[in-house]
Design a protein around this motif. Sequence first.
Motif, short mmCIF file in Angstrom:
data_model
loop_
_atom_site.label_atom_id
_atom_site.label_comp_id
_atom_site.label_asym_id
_atom_site.label_seq_id
_atom_site.Cartn_x
_atom_site.Cartn_y
_atom_site.Cartn_z
N GLN A 1 13.94 18.67 15.18
CA GLN A 1 14.61 18.08 16.33
C GLN A 1 14.92 16.71 16.05
OE1 GLN A 1 11.18 19.05 18.81
NE2 GLN A 1 12.18 20.97 19.26
N CYS A 2 14.30 16.11 15.18
CA CYS A 2 14.84 14.56 14.87
C CYS A 2 14.28 14.20 13.28
CB CYS A 2 14.12 13.59 15.57
SG CYS A 2 14.62 11.85 15.14
N LEU A 3 15.31 13.92 12.47
CA LEU A 3 14.90 13.70 11.07
C LEU A 3 15.17 12.17 10.72
CD1 LEU A 3 14.40 14.76 8.08
CD2 LEU A 3 16.74 14.68 7.81
N LEU A 4 13.90 11.62 10.33
CA LEU A 4 13.94 9.97 10.22
C LEU A 4 14.66 9.70 8.84
CD1 LEU A 4 10.30 9.16 11.33
CD2 LEU A 4 12.40 9.08 12.78
N LEU A 5 15.48 8.93 9.00
CA LEU A 5 15.94 8.32 7.72
C LEU A 5 15.70 6.91 7.56
CD1 LEU A 5 20.04 9.15 8.67
CD2 LEU A 5 18.14 10.61 7.43
N GLY A 6 15.74 6.46 6.32
CA GLY A 6 15.28 5.13 5.91
C GLY A 6 16.26 4.51 5.15
N ALA A 7 16.48 3.11 5.57
CA ALA A 7 17.45 2.33 4.67
C ALA A 7 16.89 1.00 4.27
CB ALA A 7 18.58 2.35 5.52
N ALA A 8 17.09 0.44 3.35
CA ALA A 8 16.73 -1.00 3.01
C ALA A 8 18.12 -2.07 3.40
CB ALA A 8 16.29 -1.26 1.89
N ASN A 9 19.32 -1.41 3.60
CA ASN A 9 20.69 -2.03 3.67
C ASN A 9 21.61 -0.95 4.56
OD1 ASN A 9 22.13 -0.89 1.60
ND2 ASN A 9 20.65 -1.86 0.45
N ILE A 10 22.70 -1.73 4.80
CA ILE A 10 23.42 -0.97 5.54
C ILE A 10 24.16 0.20 4.74
CG2 ILE A 10 23.95 -2.82 7.54
CD1 ILE A 10 26.56 -3.61 5.90
N ASP A 11 24.49 -0.21 3.58
CA ASP A 11 25.11 1.01 2.60
C ASP A 11 24.12 2.02 2.35
OD1 ASP A 11 27.36 -1.01 2.27
OD2 ASP A 11 26.24 -2.00 0.43
N ALA B 1 10.75 15.02 11.46
CA ALA B 1 10.44 15.13 10.19
C ALA B 1 10.97 13.98 9.52
CB ALA B 1 11.13 16.29 9.68
N TRP B 2 10.02 13.79 8.42
CA TRP B 2 10.39 12.65 7.28
C TRP B 2 10.35 13.29 6.04
CZ3 TRP B 2 6.75 11.19 3.88
CH2 TRP B 2 5.47 11.74 4.21
N SER B 3 10.93 12.75 4.98
CA SER B 3 10.55 12.94 3.76
C SER B 3 10.63 11.54 2.71
CB SER B 3 11.52 14.06 3.19
OG SER B 3 12.98 13.46 2.78
N THR B 4 10.11 11.62 1.39
CA THR B 4 10.62 10.71 0.53
C THR B 4 11.97 10.36 0.11
OG1 THR B 4 9.90 12.31 -1.22
CG2 THR B 4 8.39 10.87 -0.45
N VAL B 5 12.68 11.40 0.57
CA VAL B 5 14.37 11.28 0.20
C VAL B 5 14.82 10.44 1.55
CG1 VAL B 5 16.59 12.31 0.03
CG2 VAL B 5 14.50 13.06 -1.28
N THR B 6 14.76 11.09 2.75
CA THR B 6 15.29 10.52 3.77
C THR B 6 14.58 9.07 4.21
OG1 THR B 6 13.55 11.78 5.27
CG2 THR B 6 15.79 12.92 4.55
N ILE B 7 13.46 8.79 3.74
CA ILE B 7 13.04 7.53 4.36
C ILE B 7 13.51 6.36 3.28
CG2 ILE B 7 10.85 7.34 3.09
CD1 ILE B 7 11.18 7.35 6.77
N GLY B 8 14.28 6.56 2.38
CA GLY B 8 14.98 5.85 1.53
C GLY B 8 14.07 5.20 0.44
N MET B 9 13.21 6.06 -0.33
CA MET B 9 12.37 5.73 -1.30
C MET B 9 12.86 5.92 -2.88
SD MET B 9 8.54 6.56 0.42
CE MET B 9 7.86 6.47 -0.97
N VAL B 10 14.09 6.38 -2.62
CA VAL B 10 14.38 6.91 -4.21
C VAL B 10 15.57 6.10 -4.43
CG1 VAL B 10 13.87 9.35 -3.38
CG2 VAL B 10 16.21 8.43 -2.99
N SER B 11 15.70 6.13 -5.79
CA SER B 11 16.97 5.15 -6.59
C SER B 11 18.30 5.72 -6.33
CB SER B 11 16.75 5.13 -7.89
OG SER B 11 17.70 4.78 -8.72
N SER B 12 19.19 5.17 -6.42
CA SER B 12 20.69 5.54 -6.32
C SER B 12 21.20 6.30 -7.46
CB SER B 12 21.75 4.56 -5.92
OG SER B 12 21.65 3.48 -6.96
N ARG B 13 20.51 6.14 -8.39
CA ARG B 13 20.63 6.85 -9.66
C ARG B 13 20.05 8.18 -9.66
NH1 ARG B 13 19.89 3.78 -15.07
NH2 ARG B 13 18.02 3.75 -14.46
N THR B 14 20.77 9.31 -10.00
CA THR B 14 20.11 10.53 -10.07
C THR B 14 19.00 10.74 -11.07
OG1 THR B 14 22.23 11.40 -9.44
CG2 THR B 14 20.60 12.93 -10.38
#
Length: 458
Positions: free
Chosen positions: A405-415, A307-320
């Motif tokens: 069984q596997c959820l894809l995460l996304g990240a532009a940096n280590i934080d 699975a993937w989503s627009t949240v876990t793939i890292g496409m959202v801002s850090s501000r709520t």
Amino acid sequence: MSQLMLCSLGNSSNAGNDTNNNANTNSSMEDDDSYPLPTIYRCRAPIASLDCMEEFNSGGGGGGGDGLGNCGAVAGTKEQLLTNCIAAQAHRLQHPSPGIRYRNLGKSGLRVSNVGLGTWTTFGGVGGSGNEETAEAVIALAYDSGVNVFDLSEAHSGHRAETQLGRILSRRAWNRTTYVVTTKIYWNSKTEGRGLSRKHIIESVQASLLRLQLSYIDIVMIHKVDPMCPMEEIVRAMNYVISKGWVMYWGTSRWSPVEIMEAYTNCRQFNCVTPIVEQAEYHLFYREKPELYMPELYNKIGVGLMAWSTVTIGMVSSRTEDCGMSFLSRSSYKVKNKYSSFSWTEDETQSLYKEQEYGWKDKLVDEEARKYSDKFREVSALADRMGCSFGQLAIAWSLKNESVQCLLLGAANIDQLYESLQGLQLIPKLNASMMSEIERILDNKPSRPPMVSTLALR
């Protein structure tokens, strides 16, 4: 725990009992798919120490370490091997990730971590820097944290991502058996090399192998069905690349249940290797396909869910407040059918760049975002009470579904990656009452339409 385990191996008086006890403990914890308390997570030995145990028990011998924290066997005494294994253990524990579990993908024997790294943003997608040094740091953190799945796509950052990942894996020189590389074959009507013909599939696999500098790819997924290509040709081509040893498994991405069943039927008819996984969107606001149809496909034909989503793939801002509009505007509300939502094509990724750079937005999408903004705010408020971010809660909620069984995460940096990985610690907190509260807020639990009797229609 793993250091104490290794120390006990060095003590000849207690070697037999301690080795057996610790081996039994680690085996039961490795195979357990339940989520114990977070304190137990911190005591769990990661994969590296188990590899060290195998090397130690075999008596050492040939092969060199890579100097990067991996515990390959080295020539020398058992004391030297023990020292190297302890050093590798300390390296892997630099960024511990409680909650990492390993599961079989579909009904295959392939073991994957319950979270993987989707590399679109890592290699310069929306929000990504495209810097190879930053990308290498993200990939190294994921690997050291126990993540063993790295997902690529011809349709996302394209050939550049495969080339960069190939260079990173070459420099790191990790044991090839310790990670899984997945990529996708994408047909595009705007290019000459289009479609899912046997020619296009074989040439795409060969080109990916050269860019990745690998002898094989673990999983190749077909990204959307080509309506102009017979299903028999697709499954025969995938069977060919697997028989050649270029690919280990194959799967699908954004296929409807009917299309997956058609592929499975063709595989059985022509004695070809069947697909083991479907990659699909799944999050708080898109649930129908993963919750209603994927469990059925798993039970009937053994197709698992990545699975993937627009949240876990890292496409959202850090501000709520920005996160809500960004997530909702890119989610599945512009879906054209109930089986495939966000399409990840060049046209739509270009629209994301336009939205990011020029402030362009679709009016229909904005209306849908406003429609669901109240639910988003309530879920965000619940996340605040739990002491986490909306993204972390979304990750934990998705993994509560046993079909994932596997959820894809996304990240532009280590934080970003580290923050996402901490969401795994929320899973034990999502008890029955908490899940009921989330269901009350969302009010979107999917259900099958009632069966209509043909007799009643007469």
